[in-house]
Design an enzyme around this catalytic site. Structure first.
Site, mmCIF file in Angstrom:
data_model
loop_
_atom_site.group_PDB
_atom_site.id
_atom_site.type_symbol
_atom_site.label_atom_id
_atom_site.label_comp_id
_atom_site.label_asym_id
_atom_site.label_seq_id
_atom_site.Cartn_x
_atom_site.Cartn_y
_atom_site.Cartn_z
ATOM 1 C CG HIS A 1 -1.840 1.157 1.320
ATOM 2 N ND1 HIS A 1 -3.186 1.084 1.028
ATOM 3 C CD2 HIS A 1 -1.620 2.449 1.685
ATOM 4 C CE1 HIS A 1 -3.747 2.268 1.202
ATOM 5 N NE2 HIS A 1 -2.812 3.118 1.602
ATOM 6 C CD GLU A 2 1.611 3.776 3.654
ATOM 7 O OE1 GLU A 2 2.014 4.829 3.108
ATOM 8 O OE2 GLU A 2 0.506 3.708 4.222
ATOM 9 C CG HIS B 1 0.065 5.850 -1.063
ATOM 10 N ND1 HIS B 1 -1.013 6.183 -1.848
ATOM 11 C CD2 HIS B 1 -0.448 5.366 0.107
ATOM 12 C CE1 HIS B 1 -2.134 5.917 -1.197
ATOM 13 N NE2 HIS B 1 -1.817 5.413 -0.013
#
Length: 247
Positions: free
Chosen positions: A42-43, A46
């Site tokens: 997820h990170e 980003h």
């Protein structure tokens, strides 16, 4: 399908396991792997999206990586979820280190802010899909590892769907809040952005305090469950079908 039935039985029975140390470690291990993968991807998504769209802040800090140590927050990723798990809380909650993004450095700041925000939840949906596909090969694996892997994959589906839905709630500092800010007219977006300074406290209030208040009042004020449960009930059957898990 045998693998689907195995996953379903594992999921339904994991809460009923004996509370001795070996079974606690076993159950914890089936959560640790999906959690680390979910937050890391997820990170990293980003960070990668921001880098490709013009801002290399996260890239220079080494956040475009699948190394979980770069994304783990000691309290939010490890300590708090562990305490909730060991105290048999009805849910797990936590967070990773936010990816720093200088939105003004993006090629098209308002549009790209939404794209960077969407990258995380879309990655979690992808992970849920991949977990469902992998669940179908469980019957081909040795019986010694099949139950653990089936339970881990099924919980990966649940966890990633919940993370995707939760992060898309339209409130700062969640990803959905960033998407809303990119859509609103600039004047309204600036006002909406001011809510971010209170965002974390607001989230804690919604997740923890409102349900406690509701129990005292004899009513259901669990807004978190309301907001997440409906999309989850729509998405989960699709992933269960892909995984071959009986309804």
């Amino acid at each position: 399908m045998v693998g689907g039935q195995l996953a379903d039985q594992s999921w339904r029975s994991h809460k009923d396991r004996c509370l001795d140390l070996p079974s606690t470690i076993y159950t914890a291990s089936t959560w640790i792997v999906p959690i680390l993968i979910a937050i890391t991807f997820h990170e990293a998504a980003h960070a990668y999206a921001a880098w490709k769209l013009g801002d290399d802040t996260a890239h220079r800090l080494g956040r475009v990586t699948f190394n979980p140590l770069k994304h783990v927050d000691p309290f939010g990723t490890i300590l708090l979820p562990a305490l909730l798990f060991l105290t048999k809380a009805p849910f797990l909650f936590g967070w990773a280190k936010p990816v720093p993004v200088a939105f003004g450095r993006l090629s098209h700041p308002r549009r790209d802010m939404a794209l960077v925000a969407l990258a995380g939840p879309l990655t979690n949906v992808t992970l849920a899909f991949v977990s469902a596909v992998f669940l179908r090969i469980v019957p081909l694996l040795p019986e010694a590892i099949a139950p653990w892997l089936a339970q881990t994959l099924y919980q990966s589906i649940l966890l990633n769907l919940i993370l995707a839905i939760f992060n898309m709630l339209p409130m700062p500092p969640l990803d959905g809040g960033r998407v809303v800010m990119s859509i609103l007219p600039k004047a309204l977006a600036r006002q909406y952005a001011k809510l971010e300074r209170f965002g974390f406290l607001t989230l804690l209030g919604i997740i923890f305090l409102l349900p406690m208040l509701g129990r005292q009042m004899g009513t259901d004020l669990n807004l978190f469950r309301w907001a997440v449960a409906a999309p989850l009930q729509w998405l989960l059957p699709i992933l269960r079908a892909i995984a071959g898990v009986s309804q």
